[in-house]
Design an enzyme around this catalytic site. Structure first.
Site, PDB file in Angstrom:
ATOM      1  N   SER A 116       0.257  11.083   7.186  1.00 19.62           N
ATOM      2  CA  SER A 116      -1.091  11.169   7.745  1.00 19.62           C
ATOM      3  C   SER A 116      -1.846  12.367   7.173  1.00 19.62           C
ATOM      4  O   SER A 116      -3.071  12.368   7.119  1.00 19.62           O
ATOM      5  CB  SER A 116      -1.009  11.273   9.267  1.00 19.62           C
ATOM      6  OG  SER A 116      -0.528  10.067   9.796  1.00 19.62           O
ATOM      7  N   GLY A 152      19.022  -6.797  32.360  1.00 20.31           N
ATOM      8  CA  GLY A 152      20.312  -6.218  32.712  1.00 20.31           C
ATOM      9  C   GLY A 152      21.219  -6.162  31.490  1.00 20.31           C
ATOM     10  O   GLY A 152      20.753  -5.950  30.368  1.00 20.31           O
ATOM     11  N   LEU A 201       0.865  -1.178   0.000  1.00 27.30           N
ATOM     12  CA  LEU A 201       0.000   0.000   0.000  1.00 27.30           C
ATOM     13  C   LEU A 201       0.900   1.226   0.000  1.00 27.30           C
ATOM     14  O   LEU A 201       1.769   1.350   0.870  1.00 27.30           O
ATOM     15  CB  LEU A 201      -0.899  -0.008   1.240  1.00 27.30           C
ATOM     16  CG  LEU A 201      -1.844   1.187   1.393  1.00 27.30           C
ATOM     17  CD1 LEU A 201      -2.968   1.135   0.354  1.00 27.30           C
ATOM     18  CD2 LEU A 201      -2.442   1.229   2.792  1.00 27.30           C
ATOM     19  N   PRO A 257       7.617  11.568   0.761  1.00 24.61           N
ATOM     20  CA  PRO A 257       8.637  12.293   1.527  1.00 24.61           C
ATOM     21  C   PRO A 257       8.073  13.504   2.275  1.00 24.61           C
ATOM     22  O   PRO A 257       8.531  13.843   3.356  1.00 24.61           O
ATOM     23  CB  PRO A 257       9.632  12.725   0.450  1.00 24.61           C
ATOM     24  CG  PRO A 257       9.497  11.683  -0.620  1.00 24.61           C
ATOM     25  CD  PRO A 257       8.056  11.279  -0.612  1.00 24.61           C
ATOM     26  N   ASN A 258       7.023  14.124   1.735  1.00 25.35           N
ATOM     27  CA  ASN A 258       6.503  15.326   2.391  1.00 25.35           C
ATOM     28  C   ASN A 258       5.088  15.215   2.941  1.00 25.35           C
ATOM     29  O   ASN A 258       4.489  16.215   3.332  1.00 25.35           O
ATOM     30  CB  ASN A 258       6.574  16.521   1.421  1.00 25.35           C
ATOM     31  CG  ASN A 258       8.002  16.845   1.063  1.00 25.35           C
ATOM     32  OD1 ASN A 258       8.887  16.890   1.925  1.00 25.35           O
ATOM     33  ND2 ASN A 258       8.268  16.999  -0.222  1.00 25.35           N
ATOM     34  N   GLU A 293      -6.104  -1.161   9.746  1.00 28.03           N
ATOM     35  CA  GLU A 293      -4.652  -1.093   9.897  1.00 28.03           C
ATOM     36  C   GLU A 293      -4.293  -0.751  11.345  1.00 28.03           C
ATOM     37  O   GLU A 293      -3.424  -1.369  11.955  1.00 28.03           O
ATOM     38  CB  GLU A 293      -4.062  -0.028   8.960  1.00 28.03           C
ATOM     39  CG  GLU A 293      -2.553   0.134   9.149  1.00 28.03           C
ATOM     40  CD  GLU A 293      -1.908   1.096   8.168  1.00 28.03           C
ATOM     41  OE1 GLU A 293      -2.648   1.783   7.434  1.00 28.03           O
ATOM     42  OE2 GLU A 293      -0.668   1.156   8.141  1.00 28.03           O
TER      43      GLU A 293
END
Lengths: 265, 383
Positions: free
Chosen positions: B136, B343, B127, B132-133, B246
């Site tokens: 959402s 640890g 999908l 790049p810009n 999703e």
């Protein structure tokens, strides 16, 4: 071809098994259960045979209502229908074999395939008792051994071969030091060893179909079997915990310790 | 553990046992190997197809089982336990996000061409939304699809695309009308090998390393008109519809993974000894485990609540966003606490927890960040 198989409910080997402090049994709280892995192998083998010789696979189990979960698992793998012998309370291997004998006499299968043993008690007796009491041939520890050099060789000897007229079965058995091939008249009892096959997963369509497959309920009384145990467990103990080993600096020390401490040399 | 939630039935639990057996035998033992290689075998898609896992909620006529989303929820939860976020993501992308729009908005011909082979695992789908810009902020997407005679010409690029490098087809979000915001968006399918479509590079990541994450570039890439999904201008609503499952699947995967991580932590502290006793016997450790279990249970409850609403046909956008945020952040907390309990060993590659810790970190980022979830949740106040 009609094949009878078994589906014993056993503790999941991944559960943590603890013996009760008073030694009367194991702690049941928090345990998970599954079908005895050897029985699962038996179901798989039966399904493969029935694919070649059309007929049905009938799966049987003895126990309380909860064993229906294991029966449903076998049905989801593809078994045709199930027989549930409803019994709660103590039961020894002779009781189980006697119940299965009655089920086999009722169902009249060509072949009974069971796990060679169940992973809870590891008794390895049911198949043998059953064959003896039915008066049928038996071939225990049916196996396909993976140590053959080539695939061609491996495929040359299928572990279970039923004759074209469904009169006999040839079984490759795993025995101490090698393989033994036996041929039995049908009906016969075969017990499945670990390397016989890789059982299929229960598919989702299989799971959905299993919901409507019939589970016939029987009882020891109805089958005319007295299951009063002849064998009682007097005490159960966990094996002693192994002590940690030690590291020795060199061979000389090792030989020395084997002589003086382990006293094996 | 799952019994008693009033959500899953006996058949779901039977299916869970099947998936768990597959995960334990065919995925878990290889998690480390695939992590080191940076990919899992392509044959796994086919294997999952064979097992019927890729079409649980799709119609039978395309090879699915039409069993409903609860079965897929079980699959996602159990995949979360496979020990590799990358494997779960790569396989998961196939049935949760890339084929979803095809099922919902595709024509019969499109379903036969793309959905059916994807259900069989013969074709890998991806999908492509993020650029790049823009991510959402879907209205701000820049990739264009210009209508020409008989089709569209695509220009632009997509990035952070799961399965992007190996995908046989990509379902893309594109601007068919760049003059409009969200109303100018459409979804279109592009096949691998289409002239003008190239895979830029496989991206290196902090976690999810066994999954392929690609950068896709489109330069005058001509796609036939029949590849358009639904109608022009409907892309925004199509994407929003797909986001729900999703996000729910990310929450469910986080619950499954956290359950496994917690079990690993318990097993470790029981056998690790310090100051003459198992570290599990120290009250501070016991209480830490109790806090982890409580955190997990709370997130599981909210996730199941959102799932129940979704399964009942509700568009539960607030609950789903809350579950996605809570569960993925919970998984990070559990992984971090488990690493601390390990640890020095926890910081070593030798132990699985360092991989879980890196894998978990994607949760609050992918599929919409926690901040975006908050934006959605705040909408109920009219903000």
């Amino acid at each position: 071809m009609k094949i009878l198989v078994t589906a014993k409910r056993v503790e999941d080997p991944e559960s943590k098994i603890k013996v009760k402090p008073d030694g009367t049994g194991i702690v049941l709280e928090g345990l998970k259960y599954k079908i005895n892995p050897f029985d699962e192998i038996a179901v798989e083998e039966a399904l493969r045979l029935v694919a070649k010789f059309p007929g049905e696979v009938v799966v049987a189990s003895v126990g309380g209502k909860e064993v229906q979960e294991q029966l449903r698992h076998a049905l989801a793998m593809g078994a045709t229908r199930a027989v549930w012998v409803n019994h709660t309370g103590p039961l020894d291997q002779m009781g189980i074999a006697a119940l299965l004998q009655k089920v086999a006499e009722k169902e009249k299968p060509d072949l009974v395939i069971l796990g060679k043993q169940s992973i809870d008690d590891d008794q390895n007796q049911i198949g043998q008792y059953l064959a003896e009491w039915l008066g049928w041939a038996q071939a225990t520890f049916a196996s396909k051994v993976e140590s053959f050099e080539s695939d061609a060789e491996k495929n040359k000897v299928p572990a279970l071969t039923v004759s074209a007229d469904v009169k006999t079965v040839r079984v490759v058995r795993e025995v101490d030091g090698g393989l033994a091939t036996v041929e039995c008249q049908l009906p016969a009892v075969v017990t499945a060893d670990l390397r016989l096959n890789m059982p299929r997963y229960a598919s989702l369509p299989g799971i959905m179909k299993a919901k409507s497959k019939p589970i016939e309920e029987l009882t020891p009384v109805g089958l005319g079997v007295d299951v009063t145990p002849k064998l009682t467990v007097t005490k159960m103990m966990a094996p002693p915990a192994r002590k940690a080993g030690i590291k020795v600096p060199d061979v000389a020390t090792l030989v020395q310790k084997l002589k003086t401490e382990a006293k094996v040399l | 553990m799952q019994a008693g939630y009033g959500l899953y039935l006996e058949e779901h639990e039977a299916f869970r046992r099947t998936v768990r057996a597959v995960v334990d035998k065919e995925l878990r033992p290889f998690a480390r190997e695939w992590e080191d290689k940076g990919e899992f075998p392509l044959a796994l898609f086919r294997r999952f197809g064979e097992l019927g896992f890729l079409g649980l909620k799709y119609p039978e006529e395309y090879g699915g089982t039409n069993a409903g989303c609860l079965f897929e929820a079980v699959l996602i939860e159990e995949l979360g336990r496979c020990g590799s976020g990358g494997v779960a993501a790569g396989l998961g992308a196939q049935f949760t996000i890339s084929t979803g729009p095809l099922h919902l908005f595709g024509t019969d011909a499109q379903k036969k061409r793309f959905l059916a082979p994807a259900i069989r695992g013969e074709k890998v789908g991806a999908l492509g939304i993020t650029e790049p810009n823009a991510g959402s902020d879907v209205a701000g997407l820049q990739m264009t699809a210009k209508k020409v005679d008989g089709g569209y010409v695509l220009n632009g690029s997509k990035t952070y695309i799961t399965n992007g490098v190996r995908a046989d087809f990509v379902v893309l979000a594109v601007k068919t009308d760049p003059t409009k915001g969200h109303k100018g968006l459409s979804m279109i399918v592009v096949e691998k090998g289409t002239p003008g479509f190239s895979v830029g590079k496989k991206l290196e990541k902090l976690g999810w390393r066994a999954s392929d994450t690609g950068e896709l570039v489109f330069e005058d890439c001509r796609v036939p008109a029949e590849n358009l999904l639904g109608e022009e201008g409907q892309g925004f609503y199509q994407i929003m519809g797909n986001f729900q499952w999703e996000r729910l699947s990310l929450a469910l995967g986080a619950v499954g993974a956290a359950d496994d991580i917690l079990a690993g932590a318990v097993a470790y502290v029981k056998q690790r000894r310090a100051f003459g006793k198992a570290v599990a016997e120290f009250q501070v450790v016991k209480h830490r485990l109790a806090d982890m279990a409580t955190d997990l249970e709370a997130a599981r409850q909210l996730t199941y609540h959102a799932l129940r609403l979704h399964a009942g046909g509700e568009f539960a956008i607030s609950e789903t966003s809350m579950a996605k945020k809570l569960a993925t952040e919970m998984c990070c907390r559990i992984a971090d606490a488990s690493l601390q309990l390990h640890g020095g060993a926890g910081y070593m590659k030798e132990f699985d927890i360092e991989r879980h810790w890196r894998d978990a970190r994607l949760g609050p980022i992918g599929g919409g960040t926690s901040e975006i979830m908050n934006e959605i949740i705040a909408r109920q106040f009219g903000l």
